[in-house]
Design a protein around this motif. Structure first.
Motif, short mmCIF file in Angstrom:
data_model
loop_
_atom_site.label_atom_id
_atom_site.label_comp_id
_atom_site.label_asym_id
_atom_site.label_seq_id
_atom_site.Cartn_x
_atom_site.Cartn_y
_atom_site.Cartn_z
N ALA A 122 0.83 -1.21 0.00
CA ALA A 122 0.00 0.00 0.00
C ALA A 122 0.86 1.26 0.00
CB ALA A 122 -0.93 0.00 1.21
N LEU A 123 2.01 1.22 0.67
CA LEU A 123 2.93 2.35 0.63
C LEU A 123 3.45 2.58 -0.79
CD1 LEU A 123 5.11 1.97 3.87
CD2 LEU A 123 3.72 3.95 3.22
N GLY A 124 3.65 1.47 -1.51
CA GLY A 124 4.05 1.59 -2.91
C GLY A 124 2.96 2.24 -3.74
N LEU A 125 1.71 1.91 -3.46
CA LEU A 125 0.58 2.55 -4.15
C LEU A 125 0.53 4.03 -3.83
CD1 LEU A 125 -2.04 2.44 -5.82
CD2 LEU A 125 -3.25 1.79 -3.72
N ALA A 126 0.74 4.39 -2.57
CA ALA A 126 0.76 5.80 -2.18
C ALA A 126 1.88 6.55 -2.91
CB ALA A 126 0.93 5.92 -0.67
N GLN A 127 3.01 5.89 -3.07
CA GLN A 127 4.13 6.51 -3.80
C GLN A 127 3.74 6.76 -5.26
OE1 GLN A 127 7.50 3.92 -4.27
NE2 GLN A 127 8.92 5.58 -4.70
N ALA A 128 3.05 5.81 -5.87
CA ALA A 128 2.61 5.98 -7.26
C ALA A 128 1.65 7.16 -7.37
CB ALA A 128 1.96 4.69 -7.76
N VAL A 129 0.74 7.28 -6.41
CA VAL A 129 -0.20 8.43 -6.41
C VAL A 129 0.58 9.73 -6.28
CG1 VAL A 129 -2.07 9.54 -5.14
CG2 VAL A 129 -2.12 7.07 -5.51
N PHE A 130 1.56 9.75 -5.39
CA PHE A 130 2.36 10.95 -5.17
C PHE A 130 3.10 11.38 -6.43
CE2 PHE A 130 6.41 12.99 -4.10
CZ PHE A 130 6.01 14.01 -3.26
N LEU A 131 3.72 10.43 -7.12
CA LEU A 131 4.55 10.75 -8.27
C LEU A 131 3.76 10.95 -9.56
CD1 LEU A 131 7.61 8.35 -7.74
CD2 LEU A 131 7.58 10.84 -7.47
N MET A 132 2.63 10.24 -9.70
CA MET A 132 1.97 10.19 -11.00
C MET A 132 0.59 10.85 -11.04
SD MET A 132 3.00 6.24 -11.85
CE MET A 132 2.35 6.28 -13.51
N SER A 133 0.04 11.20 -9.88
CA SER A 133 -1.32 11.70 -9.88
C SER A 133 -1.50 12.93 -9.02
CB SER A 133 -2.28 10.59 -9.43
OG SER A 133 -3.61 11.05 -9.36
N ASP A 134 -1.57 12.75 -7.71
CA ASP A 134 -1.89 13.83 -6.78
C ASP A 134 -0.88 13.78 -5.63
OD1 ASP A 134 -2.96 15.43 -4.73
OD2 ASP A 134 -5.01 15.02 -5.33
N ALA A 135 0.07 14.72 -5.65
CA ALA A 135 1.15 14.69 -4.66
C ALA A 135 0.62 14.84 -3.23
CB ALA A 135 2.17 15.79 -4.96
N ASP A 136 -0.36 15.73 -3.03
CA ASP A 136 -0.89 15.93 -1.67
C ASP A 136 -1.59 14.68 -1.16
OD1 ASP A 136 0.05 18.52 -1.52
OD2 ASP A 136 -1.79 19.40 -2.29
N LEU A 137 -2.41 14.05 -2.00
CA LEU A 137 -3.09 12.82 -1.59
C LEU A 137 -2.09 11.71 -1.34
CD1 LEU A 137 -5.61 11.10 -1.11
CD2 LEU A 137 -5.74 10.74 -3.59
N GLY A 138 -1.11 11.58 -2.22
CA GLY A 138 -0.10 10.54 -2.04
C GLY A 138 0.66 10.71 -0.75
N LEU A 139 1.00 11.97 -0.42
CA LEU A 139 1.73 12.24 0.82
C LEU A 139 0.87 11.88 2.03
CD1 LEU A 139 4.56 13.46 1.38
CD2 LEU A 139 3.41 15.64 1.78
N THR A 140 -0.41 12.26 1.98
CA THR A 140 -1.31 11.91 3.08
C THR A 140 -1.43 10.40 3.23
OG1 THR A 140 -2.59 13.93 2.80
CG2 THR A 140 -3.67 12.12 3.95
N MET A 141 -1.59 9.69 2.10
CA MET A 141 -1.66 8.22 2.15
C MET A 141 -0.40 7.62 2.75
SD MET A 141 -3.31 7.47 -1.61
CE MET A 141 -3.10 5.67 -1.47
N GLY A 142 0.75 8.14 2.34
CA GLY A 142 2.01 7.62 2.85
C GLY A 142 2.16 7.80 4.35
N PHE A 143 1.85 9.00 4.83
CA PHE A 143 1.98 9.25 6.27
C PHE A 143 0.93 8.48 7.06
CE2 PHE A 143 4.46 13.19 5.27
CZ PHE A 143 5.55 12.88 6.07
N ALA A 144 -0.30 8.40 6.55
CA ALA A 144 -1.35 7.69 7.27
C ALA A 144 -1.04 6.20 7.38
CB ALA A 144 -2.69 7.90 6.57
N LEU A 145 -0.57 5.60 6.30
CA LEU A 145 -0.23 4.17 6.32
C LEU A 145 0.95 3.90 7.24
CD1 LEU A 145 -0.63 3.48 2.51
CD2 LEU A 145 -1.95 2.36 4.32
#
Length: 370
Positions: A138-161
């Motif tokens: 799931a952290l890998g998925l959050a990284q993909a969101v951060f780099l390829m889609s929405d940096a703010d959402l990806g960062l939130t996902m990474g910290f929350a996980l």
């Protein structure tokens, strides 16, 4: 080569060395002294959450999994390949943090770690720890969101996980190690066994993390974060942390875990009031909780697996305190009139703490098992 004989020997020292150099590089960019990178903030956020943390996780997982499963440790070629991939990603992200090739290399690491871990857990039918491999994926998925889609959402996902993972693992090892240490010294009052308070703390923490991802810093997130902060603080208070102050490596686990209720209190304040901001939440989790918890886990694992006593030294006390001082300075900086000086001072303390850990760890990593 002895560094390839265990994941902890290679990953633990160089993870700290990377952190201890990456923060000063960021501070140089923050001060405007160099302008080579187009988006230095993106590089800083990515490399601390998905550069430092995955390396520490990989070293921990492939050191712990043989104990969990009874299966052989990772072979030297696999260790070298995994470390080489991580190092290549760090070079690529520094050279071109917005490049597609850099993103591809960086995104490959966590899924590979998760699949290698899951392979061992499935082979041993170690169902209890499937969740750890799932969180890594799931952290890998959050990284993909951060780099390829929405940096703010990806960062939130990474910290929350990561927050949820630390609540889980820290809540397992901190009271257990303290209980064993106190028992050996004939203490009657021991950390309270897992019970309803722990279940409540975990449940509310997961709910707060999920709300943060789905609803951002909303009123619901703020209420759940406040509840999680209180529950985690109550949970921590039952582990007799002040009874183990004579052993710095044990007390440091309690001190690191304390950043989790602090971070949730800041998330509640940022969501419900204007008394804190999300940057402070990120740094309470990143510089505070992630930085201190990973270092103490790495140091304990390094000492134990190298056959050395898991006992702290005066040097350990110093650099562990440096990490906490750096975290306090960075989190409180935004409450001052001019936070820039506190940013740099906090970064200096934290970086020196990491370099000191490298100095402590690298000779042990190079030495044969005692």
């Amino acid at each position: 080569m002895i560094l390839l004989s265990g994941a902890y020997r290679l990953f633990f020292p160089f993870t700290a060395l990377f952190a201890g150099t990456a923060v000063p590089i960021w501070l140089i960019y923050h001060a405007g002294l160099v302008e080579r990178i187009n988006d230095p903030l993106l590089w800083h956020q990515h490399e601390m959450l998905w550069g430092y943390l995955p390396a520490a996780l990989a070293g921990f997982l492939f050191t712990a999994i043989p104990n969990w499963t009874g299966r052989p440790a990772m072979g030297p070629k696999t260790v070298a390949g995994l470390f080489g991939l991580w190092l290549t990603a760090r070079i690529a992200m520094f050279a071109a943090p917005e490049g597609a090739l850099s993103h591809t290399v960086a995104l490959a690491f966590l899924p590979i770690v998760a699949l290698l871990a899951l392979r061992e857990l499935l082979a041993a039918r170690n169902r209890r720890n499937y969740v750890v491999a799932g969180v890594v994926l799931a952290l890998g998925l959050a990284q993909a969101v951060f780099l390829m889609s929405d940096a703010d959402l990806g960062l939130t996902m990474g910290f929350a996980l990561t927050f949820a993972l630390m609540v889980h693992i820290g809540g397992r090892v901190t009271p257990a190690f303290s209980r064993n240490w106190l028992k050996k010294r004939g203490e009657d009052r021991l950390p309270v066994s897992f019970g309803p308070v722990d279940q409540l703390a975990i449940s509310v923490s997961i709910a707060a993390a999920a709300s943060w991802i789905v609803f951002d810093a909303s009123a619901l997130t703020g209420v759940l974060a406040a509840m999680a902060s209180l529950a985690l603080a109550l949970r921590l208070s039952r582990w007799r942390g002040f009874a183990v102050t004579r052993e710095p490596l044990l007390f440091a686990q309690h001190a690191g875990y304390a950043w989790l209720p602090i971070s949730m209190a800041l998330l509640a304040a940022a969501s419900l009031t204007d008394l804190a901001n999300i940057g402070q939440v990120h740094h309470a989790l990143g510089v505070g909780a992630i930085g201190t918890i990973t270092v103490i886990v790495m140091l304990r694992a390094l000492l134990g697996h190298s056959g050395r006593p898991i006992e702290g030294t005066r040097f350990d006390r110093v650099f562990l305190n440096f990490l906490h001082i750096g975290a306090v300075l960075r989190v409180t900086a935004d409450w001052t009139g001019d936070p820039t000086h506190f940013y740099h001072l906090g970064g200096a303390f934290w970086s020196v703490g990491m370099i000191c850990f490298f100095i402590r760890a690298f000779p042990i990593a190079l030495a044969p098992r005692v």
